[in-house]
Design an enzyme around this catalytic site. Structure first.
Site, mmCIF file in Angstrom:
data_model
loop_
_atom_site.group_PDB
_atom_site.id
_atom_site.type_symbol
_atom_site.label_atom_id
_atom_site.label_comp_id
_atom_site.label_asym_id
_atom_site.label_seq_id
_atom_site.Cartn_x
_atom_site.Cartn_y
_atom_site.Cartn_z
ATOM 1 N N GLY A 1 2.184 18.173 -25.674
ATOM 2 C CA GLY A 1 1.181 17.123 -25.773
ATOM 3 C C GLY A 1 0.054 17.341 -24.784
ATOM 4 O O GLY A 1 -0.871 18.125 -25.020
ATOM 5 N N THR B 1 15.439 12.208 -23.574
ATOM 6 C CA THR B 1 15.359 12.838 -22.245
ATOM 7 C C THR B 1 14.991 11.821 -21.161
ATOM 8 O O THR B 1 15.103 12.100 -19.982
ATOM 9 C CB THR B 1 14.334 14.001 -22.236
ATOM 10 O OG1 THR B 1 13.146 13.548 -22.868
ATOM 11 C CG2 THR B 1 14.870 15.199 -22.976
ATOM 12 N N PRO C 1 22.904 2.757 -42.754
ATOM 13 C CA PRO C 1 22.687 3.898 -43.654
ATOM 14 C C PRO C 1 21.831 3.569 -44.879
ATOM 15 O O PRO C 1 20.938 4.340 -45.243
ATOM 16 C CB PRO C 1 24.112 4.299 -44.059
ATOM 17 C CG PRO C 1 24.935 3.924 -42.868
ATOM 18 C CD PRO C 1 24.323 2.644 -42.351
ATOM 19 N N ASN C 2 22.062 2.439 -45.510
ATOM 20 C CA ASN C 2 21.314 2.104 -46.723
ATOM 21 C C ASN C 2 19.814 1.978 -46.448
ATOM 22 O O ASN C 2 18.983 2.465 -47.222
ATOM 23 C CB ASN C 2 21.866 0.799 -47.312
ATOM 24 C CG ASN C 2 21.246 0.493 -48.657
ATOM 25 O OD1 ASN C 2 21.256 1.336 -49.550
ATOM 26 N ND2 ASN C 2 20.678 -0.696 -48.794
ATOM 27 N N ASP D 1 7.405 12.191 -36.366
ATOM 28 C CA ASP D 1 8.386 11.851 -35.323
ATOM 29 C C ASP D 1 8.559 10.328 -35.255
ATOM 30 O O ASP D 1 7.978 9.671 -34.402
ATOM 31 C CB ASP D 1 7.851 12.415 -33.991
ATOM 32 C CG ASP D 1 8.731 12.108 -32.801
ATOM 33 O OD1 ASP D 1 9.922 11.807 -32.986
ATOM 34 O OD2 ASP D 1 8.215 12.176 -31.667
ATOM 35 N N GLN E 1 7.019 14.111 -17.014
ATOM 36 C CA GLN E 1 8.164 14.893 -17.488
ATOM 37 C C GLN E 1 8.946 15.397 -16.279
ATOM 38 O O GLN E 1 8.376 15.901 -15.330
ATOM 39 C CB GLN E 1 7.690 16.080 -18.348
ATOM 40 C CG GLN E 1 7.027 15.681 -19.654
ATOM 41 C CD GLN E 1 8.027 15.262 -20.731
ATOM 42 O OE1 GLN E 1 9.184 14.965 -20.449
ATOM 43 N NE2 GLN E 1 7.564 15.200 -21.967
ATOM 44 N N LYS F 1 11.807 8.791 -35.536
ATOM 45 C CA LYS F 1 13.120 8.498 -34.922
ATOM 46 C C LYS F 1 13.823 7.301 -35.561
ATOM 47 O O LYS F 1 14.122 6.303 -34.903
ATOM 48 C CB LYS F 1 12.959 8.252 -33.416
ATOM 49 C CG LYS F 1 12.387 9.418 -32.633
ATOM 50 C CD LYS F 1 12.425 9.157 -31.140
ATOM 51 C CE LYS F 1 11.896 10.306 -30.315
ATOM 52 N NZ LYS F 1 10.433 10.490 -30.390
ATOM 53 N N LEU F 2 14.143 7.418 -36.849
ATOM 54 C CA LEU F 2 14.785 6.297 -37.540
ATOM 55 C C LEU F 2 16.191 6.009 -37.001
ATOM 56 O O LEU F 2 16.919 6.935 -36.619
ATOM 57 C CB LEU F 2 14.869 6.584 -39.049
ATOM 58 C CG LEU F 2 13.629 6.206 -39.858
ATOM 59 C CD1 LEU F 2 12.425 7.048 -39.488
ATOM 60 C CD2 LEU F 2 13.907 6.321 -41.351
ATOM 61 N N HIS F 3 16.570 4.747 -36.986
ATOM 62 C CA HIS F 3 17.906 4.320 -36.531
ATOM 63 C C HIS F 3 18.171 2.927 -37.108
ATOM 64 O O HIS F 3 17.638 1.939 -36.625
ATOM 65 C CB HIS F 3 17.941 4.284 -34.987
ATOM 66 C CG HIS F 3 19.299 4.043 -34.419
ATOM 67 N ND1 HIS F 3 19.542 4.091 -33.057
ATOM 68 C CD2 HIS F 3 20.493 3.755 -34.993
ATOM 69 C CE1 HIS F 3 20.834 3.848 -32.837
ATOM 70 N NE2 HIS F 3 21.412 3.630 -33.997
ATOM 71 N N ASP F 4 18.985 2.868 -38.182
ATOM 72 C CA ASP F 4 19.291 1.579 -38.808
ATOM 73 C C ASP F 4 20.563 1.754 -39.627
ATOM 74 O O ASP F 4 21.203 2.810 -39.543
ATOM 75 C CB ASP F 4 18.100 1.127 -39.680
ATOM 76 C CG ASP F 4 18.006 -0.397 -39.791
ATOM 77 O OD1 ASP F 4 19.061 -1.043 -39.993
ATOM 78 O OD2 ASP F 4 16.897 -0.934 -39.692
HETATM 79 O O1 C5P Z 1 2.371 15.189 -23.177
HETATM 80 P P1 C5P Z 1 3.724 15.812 -23.314
HETATM 81 O O2 C5P Z 1 3.695 17.324 -23.472
HETATM 82 O O3 C5P Z 1 4.689 15.359 -22.234
HETATM 83 O O4 C5P Z 1 4.247 15.233 -24.712
HETATM 84 C C1 C5P Z 1 5.534 15.480 -25.183
HETATM 85 C C2 C5P Z 1 5.721 14.854 -26.520
HETATM 86 O O5 C5P Z 1 7.080 14.984 -26.896
HETATM 87 C C3 C5P Z 1 5.417 13.365 -26.583
HETATM 88 O O6 C5P Z 1 4.926 13.073 -27.896
HETATM 89 C C4 C5P Z 1 6.751 12.711 -26.357
HETATM 90 O O7 C5P Z 1 6.853 11.456 -26.971
HETATM 91 C C5 C5P Z 1 7.668 13.708 -27.069
HETATM 92 N N1 C5P Z 1 9.053 13.678 -26.643
HETATM 93 C C6 C5P Z 1 9.470 13.916 -25.340
HETATM 94 N N2 C5P Z 1 10.813 13.866 -25.036
HETATM 95 C C7 C5P Z 1 11.703 13.610 -25.987
HETATM 96 C C8 C5P Z 1 11.297 13.377 -27.297
HETATM 97 C C9 C5P Z 1 9.955 13.424 -27.599
HETATM 98 O O8 C5P Z 1 8.650 14.160 -24.462
HETATM 99 N N3 C5P Z 1 12.983 13.601 -25.675
#
Ligand code: C5P
Length: 235
Positions: free
Chosen positions: A210, A119, A66-67, A59, A190, A61-64
């Site tokens: 997580g 999110t 295209p090349n 995970d 969350q 999450k690349l963003h740059d």
């Molecule tokens: O500990 P928890 O269950 O909240 O972890 C969720 C995992 O999902 C973390 O690694 C977090 O960085 C990742 N994540 C997220 N929301 C996103 C993208 C990734 O919670 N939109």
């Protein structure tokens, strides 16, 4: 592939990660390696976890441009992970370049999924900081459609968006959803959460979990509960 629990190994070091994985004594959960662990321990960490027989979602999450993304993905493809990702905000051209870079000479490649809007971004921040004035859920669906047009395999999205993503992009387009909590547990930071059983009901393909596992008194038991709730046919 599909319908599995991905354990977010959000640890700062190899030692912590290995101590955690050792607790599973022979069982092989699907693991997510994020920026923290990758930047701390490098690609060797990925190779080592792979060698132990785990499937891996890398995970980063690349963003740059295209090349640059094409070339970075052609390095990542040799790590032999199962899933990796990028930001859909990098444009369709960037996503197409990423797929090119990720595809091996024999045509095989890891699954590639896109982050739509994080999110952690809400409507107010999107309008204020990004000057995007459409409703957030429309933006998420538009980015998901862009990812599908570019040939990607799916998106990371909130569990609340998974059903709509499938309606817009098709049932085979993968939804990988974090923000999962057990019904009897704290939400932590969350905001928009679902239980594994609810995520199963709304059609998530993979859930990313997580702290409900990594911070549990018995992580193996918590992982087993998660897998049971998310995959059990009887649920
Ligand atoms: O500990 P928890 O269950 O909240 O972890 C969720 C995992 O999902 C973390 O690694 C977090 O960085 C990742 N994540 C997220 N929301 C996103 C993208 C990734 O919670 N939109």
């Amino acid at each position: 592939m599909g319908k599995d629990v991905i354990v977010a190994c959000d640890f700062a070091s190899r030692e912590q990660t290995m101590a955690f994985l050792d607790r599973f004594s022979g069982r092989k959960p699907f693991v997510k390696i994020g920026m923290e662990l990758f930047y701390a321990e490098g690609p060797q960490m990925v190779r080592e976890i792979r060698k132990r027989g785990h499937r891996i979602f890398l995970d980063l999450k690349l963003h740059d441009i295209p090349n640059t993304v094409r070339k970075a993905m052609s390095v990542l493809r040799d790590l032999d992970v199962d899933i990796t990702n990028l930001h859909a905000a990098g444009t369709v051209a960037m996503m197409e370049a990423a797929l090119e870079g990720l595809t091996r000479p024999d045509g095989s490649r890891p699954l590639l999924i896109a982050v739509t809007q994080l999110t952690s971004t809400d409507q107010a921040a999107m309008e204020r900081d990004l000057w995007i004035e459409r409703p957030l859920d429309q933006v998420v669906m538009h980015y998901a459609e862009n990812a599908r047009k570019a040939g990607l395999d799916g998106v990371v999205c909130s569990p609340l968006e998974a059903e709509k993503v499938h309606a817009v992009c098709g049932r085979d387009f993968l939804t990988v959803t974090p923000g999962i909590r057990f019904a009897d547990a704290a939400a932590d930071d969350q905001k928009r959460i679902m239980t594994p059983a609810e995520a199963k009901r709304i059609g998530s393909d993979y859930i990313v979990v997580g702290r409900p596992i990594t911070a549990a008194a018995d992580p193996v038991e918590a992982w087993e509960r998660c897998v049971r709730e998310f995959t059990d046919e009887a649920e």
